[in-house]
Design a protein around this motif. Structure first.
Motif, PDB file in Angstrom:
ATOM      1  N   ARG A 153      89.625   2.093  34.674  1.00 40.28           N
ATOM      2  CA  ARG A 153      88.762   2.171  35.859  1.00 40.28           C
ATOM      3  C   ARG A 153      88.575   3.618  36.316  1.00 40.28           C
ATOM      4  O   ARG A 153      87.483   3.986  36.766  1.00 40.28           O
ATOM      5  CB  ARG A 153      89.349   1.317  36.987  1.00 40.28           C
ATOM      6  CG  ARG A 153      89.162  -0.173  36.767  1.00 40.28           C
ATOM      7  CD  ARG A 153      89.740  -0.979  37.908  1.00 40.28           C
ATOM      8  NE  ARG A 153      89.366  -2.393  37.799  1.00 40.28           N
ATOM      9  CZ  ARG A 153      89.779  -3.337  38.649  1.00 40.28           C
ATOM     10  NH1 ARG A 153      90.569  -3.006  39.658  1.00 40.28           N
ATOM     11  NH2 ARG A 153      89.389  -4.584  38.479  1.00 40.28           N
TER      12      ARG A 153
ATOM     13  N   LYS B 157      84.847   5.299  36.488  1.00 35.81           N
ATOM     14  CA  LYS B 157      84.303   5.730  37.778  1.00 35.81           C
ATOM     15  C   LYS B 157      84.155   7.236  37.866  1.00 35.81           C
ATOM     16  O   LYS B 157      83.129   7.749  38.334  1.00 35.81           O
ATOM     17  CB  LYS B 157      85.203   5.222  38.910  1.00 35.81           C
ATOM     18  CG  LYS B 157      84.638   5.508  40.296  1.00 35.81           C
ATOM     19  CD  LYS B 157      85.352   4.729  41.367  1.00 35.81           C
ATOM     20  CE  LYS B 157      84.667   4.994  42.704  1.00 35.81           C
ATOM     21  NZ  LYS B 157      84.374   3.774  43.421  1.00 35.81           N
ATOM     22  N   ASN B 158      85.165   7.992  37.383  1.00 34.43           N
ATOM     23  CA  ASN B 158      85.199   9.434  37.619  1.00 34.43           C
ATOM     24  C   ASN B 158      84.668  10.273  36.460  1.00 34.43           C
ATOM     25  O   ASN B 158      84.215  11.391  36.673  1.00 34.43           O
ATOM     26  CB  ASN B 158      86.635   9.877  37.947  1.00 34.43           C
ATOM     27  CG  ASN B 158      87.197   9.133  39.148  1.00 34.43           C
ATOM     28  OD1 ASN B 158      86.530   8.992  40.162  1.00 34.43           O
ATOM     29  ND2 ASN B 158      88.418   8.626  39.018  1.00 34.43           N
TER      30      ASN B 158
ATOM     31  N   ARG C 208      81.018   7.986  35.305  1.00 33.31           N
ATOM     32  CA  ARG C 208      80.145   7.865  36.491  1.00 33.31           C
ATOM     33  C   ARG C 208      79.462   6.493  36.557  1.00 33.31           C
ATOM     34  O   ARG C 208      78.289   6.379  36.889  1.00 33.31           O
ATOM     35  CB  ARG C 208      79.081   8.969  36.500  1.00 33.31           C
ATOM     36  CG  ARG C 208      79.638  10.375  36.481  1.00 33.31           C
ATOM     37  CD  ARG C 208      80.401  10.683  37.731  1.00 33.31           C
ATOM     38  NE  ARG C 208      80.941  12.054  37.733  1.00 33.31           N
ATOM     39  CZ  ARG C 208      81.759  12.531  38.661  1.00 33.31           C
ATOM     40  NH1 ARG C 208      82.123  11.758  39.661  1.00 33.31           N
ATOM     41  NH2 ARG C 208      82.214  13.765  38.598  1.00 33.31           N
TER      42      ARG C 208
ATOM     43  N   ASP D 108      79.127   2.910  38.365  1.00 32.49           N
ATOM     44  CA  ASP D 108      79.335   2.407  39.721  1.00 32.49           C
ATOM     45  C   ASP D 108      80.150   1.115  39.659  1.00 32.49           C
ATOM     46  O   ASP D 108      79.635   0.038  39.344  1.00 32.49           O
ATOM     47  CB  ASP D 108      77.978   2.162  40.387  1.00 32.49           C
ATOM     48  CG  ASP D 108      78.138   1.771  41.849  1.00 32.49           C
ATOM     49  OD1 ASP D 108      79.220   2.039  42.407  1.00 32.49           O
ATOM     50  OD2 ASP D 108      77.186   1.179  42.410  1.00 32.49           O
ATOM     51  N   ILE D 109      81.457   1.221  39.951  1.00 33.06           N
ATOM     52  CA  ILE D 109      82.330   0.045  39.997  1.00 33.06           C
ATOM     53  C   ILE D 109      82.981  -0.018  41.375  1.00 33.06           C
ATOM     54  O   ILE D 109      83.139   1.011  42.044  1.00 33.06           O
ATOM     55  CB  ILE D 109      83.399   0.085  38.879  1.00 33.06           C
ATOM     56  CG1 ILE D 109      84.238   1.369  38.957  1.00 33.06           C
ATOM     57  CG2 ILE D 109      82.761  -0.042  37.510  1.00 33.06           C
ATOM     58  CD1 ILE D 109      85.399   1.403  37.968  1.00 33.06           C
TER      59      ILE D 109
ATOM     60  N   ASP E   6      88.634   2.005  41.699  1.00 26.47           N
ATOM     61  CA  ASP E   6      89.298   2.615  40.545  1.00 26.47           C
ATOM     62  C   ASP E   6      90.804   2.355  40.591  1.00 26.47           C
ATOM     63  O   ASP E   6      91.575   2.995  39.896  1.00 26.47           O
ATOM     64  CB  ASP E   6      89.006   4.117  40.473  1.00 26.47           C
ATOM     65  CG  ASP E   6      89.429   4.848  41.742  1.00 26.47           C
ATOM     66  OD1 ASP E   6      90.050   4.211  42.623  1.00 26.47           O
ATOM     67  OD2 ASP E   6      89.130   6.057  41.855  1.00 26.47           O
TER      68      ASP E   6
END
Length: 541
Positions: free
Chosen positions: A374, A378-379, A382, A384-385, A388
């Protein structure tokens, strides 16, 4: 003629007279074998002596052709004349006139008959060129033995040393042909169930040479070479053997340096150019001097240029680039810069290459920190969840480090089982070495006994060692007592995160120092040692 010893000639004569073979034919469940068939002439394909033998048989032909006055003058000042090119059984003749060409062909035909060799007429053709243009002709060249060699038409090509050509090489057609041949071979190899080392070795020695053979003959741009490398990586990804976001540099590094050993076409191409240029530039015969003067950006070698800039990436440059990556560089940084890490042992699995390529590819992806956790999605990606946070404990950031060594939900069962699996492998190997076990069991079935002993040794597994005075830590994973030499070794296993290797080592040594002191006094031991056995979650030993 060549000065070969008489005994060798007699041996070869005897061997050749005894050459024979038989044919096997499967009919249903039965195998039928033919009578022995005597081989009257020819040589064996794949035999190490045969190419030398063949060249010795054809050498006189080259000498006879060179001694004629026929040929095409390529440099009038130096009187440089060429009338043939010969590589094994591929012969190309050059002549100034059609009459000269016919005479050269007569020489070749007569010589072939004299040594019992047939000319492959179906693969032969003549080409007439005037003022740089191919001349259309419907008449072939008929020799004295009534063999007729057909002419090459304007739109046709012929193959010499694997390259289709006429007045010039059909570069674009040949490139596409060689690329498709390379992809086909790589695809075939990927379908075989080879281990990882064998797979990459097969690609390097069977697939890639199908295109590198033509480096220096055809001109390849860096864009084309990178495109081919990218296509091979895509094929590896398709079969699950390479993660699309794993380190590309690492794929091309040698296995003993943490890579996977795949040849990089960009570097191979540059190496071939440099090697061929050195060969042409060191020779000073009139023919070579004429070729060097004429080659002004005509071939990929560009021999008229005094210097050639070497654009190959060195291993040091590639390792430096690998280390500089923010995610990919964490693993090599721990591997190289931690004094407690044994680099040779840590890379044993890569050098041996016994894993499935898919398994190795996944391990590499974990080490390169590109698995779709996660935190990564996410980081880094990039995507969109919603969160994290770890999907098991929901407390910390779901990173590779957290999943492999810091999740409180995984620790009681999964981490413990991983630890015990590692310890069981060592326990069984030690027991076999000491003669406490006779037969080896697959590691996933092996269940150690709490005590194995003989007259010489005692081997404890996860057992509390009782001492006169109580100590905080008295249950090492493995304890080995050598009753004869009065020595003891305490083994304790750990699988920490890469960052914690040094701390885990120090903790294990200090943890059992009191127990070691008590056991030495109690059993009057000569020596006792504490040996932490540490392999990090990413395989650093």
């Amino acid at each position: 003629m060549h000065g070969v010893n008489d005994k060798v000639i007699k041996l070869l004569t005897y061997l050749m007279k005894s050459w024979r073979t038989s044919l096997l034919l499967r009919t249903g469940d039965r195998m039928v074998e033919s009578d022995r068939i005597r081989i009257g002439r020819g040589i064996f394909q794949g035999d190490t002596l045969s190419p030398i033998w063949f060249c010795m048989a054809l050498n006189p032909l080259s000498m006879i052709l060179n001694n004629t006055a026929f040929g095409y003058v390529i440099d009038k000042q130096r009187r440089t004349r060429i009338n043939h090119q010969l590589y094994m059984d591929d012969l190309k003749l050059y002549a100034a006139t059609a009459d000269q060409l016919k005479r050269l062909l007569e020489i070749v035909s007569t010589f072939s008959d004299s040594i019992g060799m047939k000319m492959g007429i179906e693969k032969c053709a003549t080409l007439e060129v005037k003022r740089g243009k191919i001349q259309e002709t419907c008449m072939g060249t008929t020799l004295m033995n009534q063999i007729t060699i057909p002419p090459l038409n304007t739109d046709d090509t012929y193959k010499y040393l694997g390259i289709r050509q006429a007045l010039e090489i059909k570069t674009s057609e040949m490139k596409e042909l060689f690329k498709q041949r390379l992809y086909k071979r790589v695809n075939l190899i990927l379908k075989f169930k080879l281990n990882s080392r064998s797979l990459f070795t097969a690609i390097n020695i069977w697939a890639i040479p199908s295109i590198t053979y033509f480096f220096g003959i055809l001109t390849w741009s860096l864009t084309e070479l990178r495109e081919i490398d990218r296509a091979i990586r895509s094929m590896l990804t398709k079969y699950g053997m390479h993660h699309p976001h794993a380190s590309t540099i690492r794929l091309y590094l040698p296995r003993h340096q943490g890579g996977r050993g795949l040849m990089n076409l960009e570097n191979v191409h540059e190496g071939n150019l440099i090697s061929l240029r050195k060969y042409f530039l060191k020779e000073n015969s009139p023919l070579f001097l004429s070729i060097r003067e004429a080659d002004d950006r005509i071939t990929a070698l560009n021999l008229s240029a005094p210097e050639h800039h070497d654009t190959r990436r060195t291993r040091e440059d590639m390792i430096g680039e690998w280390n500089a990556k923010s995610l990919h560089g964490r693993y090599p940084s721990h591997l190289k810069n931690n004094n407690h890490v044994n680099e040779v042992e840590s890379l044993t699995y890569l050098r041996a290459g016994y894993l499935f390529p898919e398994t190795e590819g996944r391990l590499i992806a974990i080490q390169d920190q590109v698995v779709a956790t996660r935190a990564y999605m996410k980081n880094i990606a990039r995507i969109d969840i919603p969160t994290d946070r770890c999907r098991r404990c929901a407390q910390a950031l779901e990173s590779i480090q957290h999943i492999t060594s810091a999740c409180p939900v995984l620790a009681p069962r999964d981490y413990l089982e991983r630890h015990n699996s590692m310890a069981r492998i060592y326990h069984q190997k030690i027991a076999l070495r000491l003669g406490l076990l006779q037969n080896e069991t697959p590691s996933y079935w092996y269940q150690p006994k709490s005590l194995l002993q003989s007259q010489e040794y005692k081997l404890y597994w996860d057992t509390t060692l009782v001492t006169d005075r109580g100590v905080a830590h008295n249950r090492p994973d493995v304890a080995i007592f050598d009753l004869k030499r009065k020595t003891c070794m305490l083994l304790d296993f750990a699988i920490p995160a890469d960052d914690n290797i040094s701390r885990a080592y120090s903790e294990k040594v200090s943890k059992y120092s009191d127990l070691a002191f008590q056991l030495r006094e109690l059993y009057d031991l000569r020596t006792i040692s504490v040996l932490p056995m540490i392999i990090s979650v990413n395989g650093l030993v």
